[in-house]
Scaffold this motif. Structure first.
Motif, PDB file in Angstrom:
ATOM      1  N   THR A 134       0.824  -1.079  -0.051  1.00  0.00           N
ATOM      2  CA  THR A 134       0.082  -0.112   0.020  1.00  0.00           C
ATOM      3  C   THR A 134       0.781   1.241   0.110  1.00  0.00           C
ATOM      4  O   THR A 134       1.835   1.243   0.422  1.00  0.00           O
ATOM      5  N   THR A 135       0.233   2.358  -0.736  1.00  0.00           N
ATOM      6  CA  THR A 135       1.004   3.720  -0.476  1.00  0.00           C
ATOM      7  C   THR A 135       0.153   4.560   0.507  1.00  0.00           C
ATOM      8  O   THR A 135       0.530   5.892   0.516  1.00  0.00           O
ATOM      9  N   ARG A 136      -0.948   4.103   1.013  1.00  0.00           N
ATOM     10  CA  ARG A 136      -1.814   4.779   1.983  1.00  0.00           C
ATOM     11  C   ARG A 136      -0.823   5.195   3.130  1.00  0.00           C
ATOM     12  O   ARG A 136       0.021   4.231   3.719  1.00  0.00           O
ATOM     13  N   LYS A 137      -0.999   6.273   3.737  1.00  0.00           N
ATOM     14  CA  LYS A 137      -0.199   6.836   4.715  1.00  0.00           C
ATOM     15  C   LYS A 137      -0.965   6.438   6.469  1.00  0.00           C
ATOM     16  O   LYS A 137      -0.194   6.519   7.187  1.00  0.00           O
ATOM     17  N   GLU A 138      -2.289   5.879   6.221  1.00  0.00           N
ATOM     18  CA  GLU A 138      -2.743   5.558   7.536  1.00  0.00           C
ATOM     19  C   GLU A 138      -3.717   4.411   7.233  1.00  0.00           C
ATOM     20  O   GLU A 138      -4.367   4.591   6.061  1.00  0.00           O
ATOM     21  N   LEU A 139      -3.735   3.558   8.227  1.00  0.00           N
ATOM     22  CA  LEU A 139      -5.046   2.487   7.969  1.00  0.00           C
ATOM     23  C   LEU A 139      -5.894   2.811   9.420  1.00  0.00           C
ATOM     24  O   LEU A 139      -5.418   2.824  10.527  1.00  0.00           O
ATOM     25  N   VAL A 140      -7.099   2.909   9.144  1.00  0.00           N
ATOM     26  CA  VAL A 140      -8.121   3.048  10.277  1.00  0.00           C
ATOM     27  C   VAL A 140      -8.995   1.785  10.345  1.00  0.00           C
ATOM     28  O   VAL A 140      -9.678   1.569   9.307  1.00  0.00           O
ATOM     29  N   VAL A 141      -8.989   1.046  11.450  1.00  0.00           N
ATOM     30  CA  VAL A 141      -9.879  -0.100  11.458  1.00  0.00           C
ATOM     31  C   VAL A 141     -10.832   0.246  12.810  1.00  0.00           C
ATOM     32  O   VAL A 141     -10.601   1.079  13.484  1.00  0.00           O
ATOM     33  N   SER A 142     -11.614  -0.933  12.913  1.00  0.00           N
ATOM     34  CA  SER A 142     -12.388  -0.777  14.147  1.00  0.00           C
ATOM     35  C   SER A 142     -11.777  -0.713  15.696  1.00  0.00           C
ATOM     36  O   SER A 142     -12.100  -0.263  16.430  1.00  0.00           O
ATOM     37  N   PHE A 143     -10.338  -1.183  15.581  1.00  0.00           N
ATOM     38  CA  PHE A 143      -9.855  -1.410  16.716  1.00  0.00           C
ATOM     39  C   PHE A 143      -8.726  -0.574  17.001  1.00  0.00           C
ATOM     40  O   PHE A 143      -7.847  -0.704  17.756  1.00  0.00           O
ATOM     41  N   GLY A 144      -8.510   0.388  16.022  1.00  0.00           N
ATOM     42  CA  GLY A 144      -7.333   1.411  16.073  1.00  0.00           C
ATOM     43  C   GLY A 144      -7.056   1.846  14.827  1.00  0.00           C
ATOM     44  O   GLY A 144      -7.377   1.672  13.700  1.00  0.00           O
ATOM     45  N   SER A 145      -6.137   3.067  14.947  1.00  0.00           N
ATOM     46  CA  SER A 145      -5.610   3.565  13.484  1.00  0.00           C
ATOM     47  C   SER A 145      -4.124   3.341  13.558  1.00  0.00           C
ATOM     48  O   SER A 145      -3.517   3.377  14.842  1.00  0.00           O
ATOM     49  N   LEU A 184      -7.282  -0.490   1.567  1.00  0.00           N
ATOM     50  CA  LEU A 184      -6.002  -0.063   1.030  1.00  0.00           C
ATOM     51  C   LEU A 184      -5.943   0.221  -0.205  1.00  0.00           C
ATOM     52  O   LEU A 184      -4.847   0.583  -0.737  1.00  0.00           O
ATOM     53  N   GLY A 185      -6.766  -0.560  -0.995  1.00  0.00           N
ATOM     54  CA  GLY A 185      -6.679  -0.215  -2.452  1.00  0.00           C
ATOM     55  C   GLY A 185      -5.629  -1.295  -3.014  1.00  0.00           C
ATOM     56  O   GLY A 185      -5.120  -0.933  -4.194  1.00  0.00           O
ATOM     57  N   ILE A 186      -5.588  -2.551  -2.417  1.00  0.00           N
ATOM     58  CA  ILE A 186      -4.701  -3.541  -2.987  1.00  0.00           C
ATOM     59  C   ILE A 186      -5.169  -4.760  -3.351  1.00  0.00           C
ATOM     60  O   ILE A 186      -6.163  -5.292  -2.386  1.00  0.00           O
ATOM     61  N   GLN A 187      -5.025  -5.280  -4.377  1.00  0.00           N
ATOM     62  CA  GLN A 187      -5.481  -6.522  -5.050  1.00  0.00           C
ATOM     63  C   GLN A 187      -4.105  -7.422  -4.820  1.00  0.00           C
ATOM     64  O   GLN A 187      -3.126  -7.207  -5.255  1.00  0.00           O
ATOM     65  N   LEU A 188      -4.486  -8.732  -4.449  1.00  0.00           N
ATOM     66  CA  LEU A 188      -3.303  -9.787  -4.479  1.00  0.00           C
ATOM     67  C   LEU A 188      -2.999 -10.192  -5.898  1.00  0.00           C
ATOM     68  O   LEU A 188      -3.813 -10.114  -6.972  1.00  0.00           O
ATOM     69  N   ASN A 189      -1.567 -10.016  -6.194  1.00  0.00           N
ATOM     70  CA  ASN A 189      -1.326 -10.170  -7.567  1.00  0.00           C
ATOM     71  C   ASN A 189      -0.092 -11.722  -7.744  1.00  0.00           C
ATOM     72  O   ASN A 189       0.926 -11.339  -7.032  1.00  0.00           O
TER      73      ASN A 189
END
Length: 341
Positions: A134-145, A184-189
């Motif tokens: 991923t090139t995202r700078k942050e991941l936000v999920v139900s149990f944290g960021s 994250l906009g990522i697909q397995l390749n």
């Protein structure tokens, strides 16, 4: 030079006093290329080859079959070490197997059989792949960021999320990873070199290693599930399905099993009887315990070797320095003198 000689002397003492205590080591993957962040389960190839060379020179590397026969015969070979690999990574074939052949060292690979031939990543590697790509700078999920601005922050996020998911049911883990792909906009390749490095074995590779006589195989569930997270029917399905895959694809029936994750909290007392019913009677945990003639083959402990284990630490593990450090000074010298006289 003096310090090195002292350390060498200490290792010789440790090895002598514990020569009848066998050691089973756990590996997972062996990788030839660097990852964006280190994974404990993926050991760099140069480290692995150095460790195997050291074992070849200083210990007697034997198969699990030889070890269990020694326990049954009340005579465990001196300075014995067994090598095991959990999960069934294709890099076991591409990188570890050539080294084992080079040094003529036997090993056992425990297979999560539902992944074999499927090209699907084990869930921790699936998680790592998404974070690495991923090139995202942050991941936000139900149990944290989790900030993802650097490899070290990605690694921190990976460890936290992985440990959180270990407590979940496999279906919840699968749903979480699907959601992460979207977020994250990522697909397995499957064509990605990273994907190939972390992917599973196929049956052709497994049979080639089996036919060499050097590599044996055992069960590790179908879907790489921690068994204590399953209900009874699900656990039965994981064991019977794994047995069916192994019997169908290997020329010899195996009685070897390693519990996924493998701590005492990761399996239940009833699972032992279930496994024995399906012909698995040599059962391995990941609890760090030494093996002696008093050990039960239905509960053999192992010592994990990961990417954070440097050569000096590796030597302390295989020379059983942890065991001797638990003894008082008088106990140490008492054992030394007792063996000398």
């Amino acid at each position: 030079m003096i310090d090195m000689n002292i350390e060498h002397f200490k290792e010789r003492i440790h090895s002598y006093l514990t020569r009848r205590k066998a050691l089973i080591l756990i590996y997972h993957g062996v990788i030839s290329s660097s990852l964006e962040f280190d994974m404990w389960t993926q050991l760099p190839l140069p480290n692995f080859e150095c460790q195997m060379d050291y074992l070849r020179q200083h210990f007697r590397v034997i198969s699990l079959q030889q070890l269990t026969e020694g326990i049954s015969g009340n005579s465990v070979p001196e300075n014995a070490v067994c090598l095991t690999f959990d999960d069934g990574f294709a890099n076991n074939y591409h990188h570890a197997y050539p080294v084992l052949k080079k040094f003529n060292l036997p090993a056992t690979i425990f297979l999560a059989t539902g992944h074999v031939d499927q090209g699907t990543l084990f869930w921790p590697e699936h998680l790592a792949y998404l974070l690495m790509k991923t090139t995202r700078k942050e991941l936000v999920v139900s149990f944290g960021s989790f900030p993802l601005n650097s490899p070290s922050l990605k690694k921190k996020a990976f460890i936290f999320i992985r440990d959180h998911l270990k407590a979940q049911h496999p279906k919840e883990i699968e749903l979480f990873l699907r959601d992460m792909e979207q977020v994250l906009g990522i697909q397995l390749n499957a064509e990605d070199p990273l994907y190939a490095e972390l992917g599973p074995l196929n049956w052709l590779q497994i049979r080639e290693m089996h036919d060499s006589g050097l590599i044996s195989f055992g069960g590790h569930t179908v879907n790489h599930c921690i068994m204590s997270r399953l209900n009874e029917d699900e656990a039965q399905s994981e064991v019977s399905g794994c047995r069916g895959h192994l019997d169908e694809n290997l020329p010899q029936r195996t009685n070897l099993w390693a519990y996924p994750n493998g701590r005492f909290s990761d399996f239940l007392p009833d699972h032992k009887e279930m496994l024995q019913h399906h012909g698995f009677d040599v059962l391995l945990t990941t609890e760090p315990e030494y093996v002696t003639t008093c050990s039960e083959i239905s509960q053999l402990g192992r010592w994990g070797i990961g990417a954070d284990i440097k050569q000096a630490h590796f030597r302390r593990i295989v020379h059983k320095c942890n065991w001797l450090s638990q003894m008082s000074v008088s106990e140490k010298f008492g054992q030394i003198l007792g063996n000398i006289f």
